[in-house]
Design an enzyme around this catalytic site. Structure first.
Site, mmCIF file in Angstrom:
data_model
loop_
_atom_site.group_PDB
_atom_site.id
_atom_site.type_symbol
_atom_site.label_atom_id
_atom_site.label_comp_id
_atom_site.label_asym_id
_atom_site.label_seq_id
_atom_site.Cartn_x
_atom_site.Cartn_y
_atom_site.Cartn_z
ATOM 1 N N THR A 94 -9.737 2.677 69.801
ATOM 2 C CA THR A 94 -10.949 3.473 70.014
ATOM 3 C C THR A 94 -11.669 3.079 71.297
ATOM 4 O O THR A 94 -11.641 1.934 71.713
ATOM 5 C CB THR A 94 -11.939 3.291 68.846
ATOM 6 O OG1 THR A 94 -12.075 1.887 68.588
ATOM 7 C CG2 THR A 94 -11.452 3.980 67.601
ATOM 8 N N GLY B 131 -11.732 -5.358 66.305
ATOM 9 C CA GLY B 131 -12.206 -6.574 65.658
ATOM 10 C C GLY B 131 -11.544 -7.800 66.261
ATOM 11 O O GLY B 131 -10.339 -7.820 66.465
ATOM 12 N N GLU C 272 -10.416 4.798 60.052
ATOM 13 C CA GLU C 272 -9.125 5.335 59.594
ATOM 14 C C GLU C 272 -9.233 6.818 59.253
ATOM 15 O O GLU C 272 -8.570 7.297 58.338
ATOM 16 C CB GLU C 272 -8.589 4.572 58.370
ATOM 17 C CG GLU C 272 -8.593 3.063 58.473
ATOM 18 C CD GLU C 272 -7.662 2.546 59.566
ATOM 19 O OE1 GLU C 272 -6.724 3.270 59.931
ATOM 20 O OE2 GLU C 272 -7.907 1.436 60.059
#
Lengths: 663, 663
Positions: free
Chosen positions: B143, B182, B425
């Site tokens: 992303t 992350g 997701e």
């Protein structure tokens, strides 16, 4: 250099069908009021003495300290600047505190009002000046660790000792620890303590007592007082909500707030003239929550709507540029009903507040006949508006996709600070059932031929059996109000019937009430929704509204009603009042209304007139320069102070080296 | 001394109609599996090397450090203890991490799986061992700040330079900054970078590249790499989600993960055999979210149900003791539908996972015909379950009143860590519309006489016009499944009709789709709800279930279906499939079912078998000793380190003294 406005937002603003300033004036009660609001906001936001640090980057302790410092400065400045009216203070403090609170907020919001309302003149002479000038700082200690909504269940005791003319205060059990009072954990040196009064072994119920809990010399807890912070919460990080337990703490008889009840030196108890007088303040607080819910929802919708015009995503047509997210009808369907609801609660909150003002002058003249109506209406509206705002704020956050999850969006903090409104000052279901109790009483009176007045008047007139085969124009606000009225009346009637049937089946009143309580809640909800739809529609008949804004507000009102109708369509279909084809018509109208509202969406949120400093959201910035400011904000995050975080040297490096050695 | 169990909870457990252990075995797939689960949990929770510090008392930086340290220890221990299967690792890590993550979680969850799935054998030889042994730590960078769900819109470029046989990586615009991965902010030294591949000026779409971002010597960002933490979020405080921008960073040709697509040294591009193969993993992840949503909802319901038995509040009958909150029917109505939903999603998640396992063996044999069905089903179920869990967890928090708002309840952290599941997701509406696309395709095929199979088979068989005047037993699971099937089929049919009519009205396909999208979403929702109701009912036909637990699970299944029915009653009434009297019957059944479930409520949540160490909630403690532990927890709050906080000396004392002087 002034940053340029995002071209998409610029275009949105150019294409609106009306001037948002006109709606702003309508929402805030006129041009003068808007002018004053902006002066105060700008005074707060541009004052270099306030640093407006980003609380999201701080530990809770730092947040507490920062906001305590700011609160102190603010209190001092408001005095210097002579900002004294409640309205002015609200505008100024919202801006200074960036929509948050400070550790002495409860002093202003509850401690002082309790002294005004419950102290005798003598007591006011003694304490008011000290409190108004912040030489003492107080809070309001009612809830206990084991007791919330049910005030009569509180366990803290105040036992009168006629020998010394003192009250002896105690926390008799673990569950009696005072719990939650804002500012009690570390800040306050006084509290109004709500405790069970005992005289000569007899209980007289809950009464208020002035109690000093910390030394004025060194701020240490006084003997017999155990006090501290209750720990971190979902939100309200800046607030030191506290616990308090008392072990044989003695206070003079004069410390009981005796405007209503009294204890004479010899222990004689003198009852208050009426126990209902305390209701008035509660109604005001709840009416305030309706308004507050509308405003918080308005903030969330402002953020999500602006961002949805700046954000471009996916491919609607192969080869075309990515469309603005707000061009997706599903995105409109996420946001526009809450945009409409924000307007609905904003306007209903104002109406409720003015009903309160009118009624309270009657009450102050001793006429308490309006209280049950006021109480029932404000309870239901508080419950409805706060729960709808709760859900709506989260929907707005989710409508911003991933970025809504970042504190940069402002939405998490907005939500966590606003969500207590649906629990505090009366829990949702408890309040709905209080409204239901009034509805049942009124409905039964109407069955016995009494004519009802006020918000329940419709219960006596409505035909419960629907006229079949009618054709309805589902866009007509009159027809929509009729439908909501019919639904409310039917559900109230059915809840009453269920209650009766449970009792006829052998249950006592309490068990029958409990067994019917899901339907009773539903009745109170339907009644409250009807009131909101009707009030919204009525507010649009204001002759001061010019046609451009009356057209767009009418669309919002239609959308609000139609959306409530289709999401509860079963309630309208169950007895055949509406038909499947009415519901399909309603859905088509919603689509058409959303298409008409789409070009006005940004202007409609601009009209709420939240300056960036209050909205405190990078996604919701007025200029729409979202990505650039997201990146700048992230770079200021404490984890980015150094390129390589200290934890690398402490943990990661030895780990990586050990693993390499093993290979 | 072992603390005694709260007497109310003790009584609840003694009065249950069944042994919760039997349901635990059913939920976890047998006695052996439960035994293994408990061994692993106890290994994690009783290991003195883990300190299980309370993250709620820490700043975000401290949380990051604490969890990094714990994660490193955990990875090391799992290797020593030979905890290798995915299932075992899940049980162990959930307990070690107290339901949270650690900064290297994405390394295990996405970086390694991407290498397994997308690297050639040669590439695996080079990187897998390094990654598996944590000599490099990686994350997955897809992303961007301006791009989420729509992967094709990503802007990061990888331009092939045949002269040097390298890719040149760039972040061409502000909106192309990688955002969210992350562990990228501070921890990782490698990423799998998803970027637009360009060769000789031509674009070939998104491909994965191995990219080192930090020095293995000193962890500093490599030249051309700007990387950092994206700042604090609603939850996931321990995770350093990161941003990344690249300026002419060169990587060798061999760093493109080339299992499917390839770039030859001369710049020749070799296409993958199928672009759909990446779907498989996505289906698995989404099926996992269905399960995860059920489990999170189960945790929230466990906390709220136990607490509602310990908490006593108000007065149901004058003079009687305060009843347990769960004895209020309104409280049951808040919690029991979510208790039922938790079971529904837990079981549906398992079914979905086993459908995936069966299908993926077909897929690995090259038969990709099952993919569209798998994809559509998992998309809709993921969207439904995560959004229902979202709402349900918050309802559970609110059902705990004020204490639910404290971090001591565990509910705020549970919610803020789980809520991303409805955005990540695949965003809710986007996924529902993917399901809808499959439904439209299938429905149109059935209109053309094709026989449908799998989850959409019912679309070809259902009679859309309901048989009038039927009498239904609304408790019958068959009748309830029929009703949900009919509703789904009708709404699918109507959405298809609307789509057709929009196109006949002159819209092109994209515009018609957008105009119909609210109804299309509704169709996907109805389809997914039908699948869950049907799956729940089917799972109860398991012959291994003994009668005591099959009785109580049947009640839960009935409640789940009936609650879905009454909250969407309009959908069943709109075409006359059900009548108003059916709906009233359904409501009466719900009341009766709740009364029957009431004595089993605690056993039903005990059956989820969450040890206190994983639940991490004072309100949800197995022993029910809530108030005492709330108080102890609060006393450990950092603000309580000293009786008088330092801010008193810095700010409050000078303020109070100045005010006193002025009086």
């Amino acid at each position: 250099m002034v940053a340029k406005m995002n071209p998409d937002l610029k275009k949105e603003r150019e294409n609106a069908s009306f001037d948002p300033e006109k709606i702003t004036n309508f929402l805030y009660g006129g041009q003068e009021s808007v002018k004053r609001k902006r002066e105060l906001e700008s005074l707060a936001l541009n004052d270099p003495d306030y640093q407006h640090e980003d609380l999201n980057f701080m530990s809770r302790e730092q947040q507490y300290e920062t906001q305590l410092k700011k609160g102190i400065l603010m209190v001092t400045k408001m005095k210097e600047l002579k900002i004294t009216s409640a309205q002015d203070q609200l505008f100024y403090t919202s801006a200074v505190l960036v929509s948050d609170v400070h550790p002495m907020s409860v002093h202003t919001r509850m401690f002082l009002p309790t002294l005004y309302g419950q102290a005798t003149e003598q007591q006011k002479d003694k304490w008011l000046k000290l409190a108004e000038n912040y030489t003492i700082i107080g809070t309001y200690a009612q809830t206990e660790i084991g007791h919330g909504t049910f005030v009569r269940g509180l366990e803290t005791t105040a036992t009168y000792d006629p020998k010394t003319q003192e009250f002896i205060l105690n926390t008799p059990t673990l569950s009696a620890s005072k719990w939650w009072p804002g500012g009690m954990g570390k800040t306050s040196n006084y509290v109004v303590l709500m405790a069970q009064l005992y005289i000569y072994g007899k209980s007289y119920g809950i009464h208020p007592f002035m109690l000093q809990i910390r030394s004025l010399e060194d701020h240490k807890p006084l003997p017999g007082v155990t006090v501290g912070d209750i720990g971190p919460k979902f939100g309200y990080d800046v607030m030191d909500n506290g616990f308090l337990s008392l072990n044989n703490v003695r206070i003079p008889r004069e410390n009981m707030l005796m405007k209503y009840s009294r204890v004479e030196p010899d222990g004689t108890y003198v009852r208050p003239p009426s126990t209902k007088l305390a209701y008035g303040t509660m109604v005001q607080v709840r009416a305030g929550i309706v308004m507050f819910s509308g405003m918080n929802l308005a903030k969330a919708v402002t953020i999500a709507t602006r961002y949805s015009c700046v954000r471009r995503q996916s491919e609607m047509k192969p080869g075309h540029p990515e469309p603005q997210v707000l061009d997706y009808v599903t995105q409109q369907y996420k946001l526009f009903p809450y945009l409409a609801a924000a307007y609905a609660f904003w306007l209903t909150g104002q109406t409720m507040m003015s009903v309160y003002t009118t009624s309270s002058s009657q009450i102050s003249k001793g006429d308490i006949s309006v209280l049950p109506e006021l109480h029932a209406l404000s309870a239901g509206l508080k419950a409805l508006s706060s729960s709808m705002a709760n859900v709506g704020m989260e929907e707005c956050r989710l409508a911003c996709g991933g970025h809504g999850y970042s504190h940069a969006s402002g939405l998490p903090r907005l939500y966590t600070n606003a969500t207590p409104a649906s629990t505090a000052e009366g829990e949702h279901v408890v309040l709905m059932l209080q409204t239901a109790r009034y509805l049942m009483k009124s409905y039964n009176q109407s069955l016995q031929g009494e004519k009802l007045a006020g918000s329940v008047a419709y219960l006596s007139g409505v035909q419960l059996v629907p006229a079949a085969g009618r054709t309805r124009n589902m866009l007509d606000l009159g027809a929509l109000c009729d439908a909501f009225r019919h639904r409310a009346a039917r559900i109230v009637g059915e809840a009453a019937a269920q209650l009766r049937s449970e009792m006829q089946g052998g249950k006592d009143q309490a068990d029958a009430w409990n067994a019917s309580s899901v339907d009773l809640t539903k009745a109170a909800m339907a009644h409250s929704q009807y009131f909101v739809v009707k009030t919204f529609a009525e507010r649009l008949t204001d002759s001061r509204l010019d046609s451009s804004i009356s057209a767009v507000l009418t669309r919002l009102c239609q959308l609000h009603a139609l959306h409530g109708l289709v999401t509860n369509s079963g309630d309208f279909l169950e007895d055949g009042y509406l038909t499947g084809s009415d519901i399909r018509q309603a859905r088509r109208h919603i689509n058409a209304l959303m298409a008409k509202l789409r070009p006005d969406a940004v202007a409609l949120v601009d009209a709420f007139d939240f300056p960036d400093g209050i909205l405190n959201s990078i996604l919701g910035r007025y200029d729409g320069n979202v990505y650039q400011h997201l990146l700048e904000w992230a770079k200021a995050s404490p984890l980015n102070k150094t390129d390589v975080h200290q934890s690398y040297h402490k943990y990661l490096k030895p780990f990586l080296e050990a693993n390499r050695a093993k290979l």
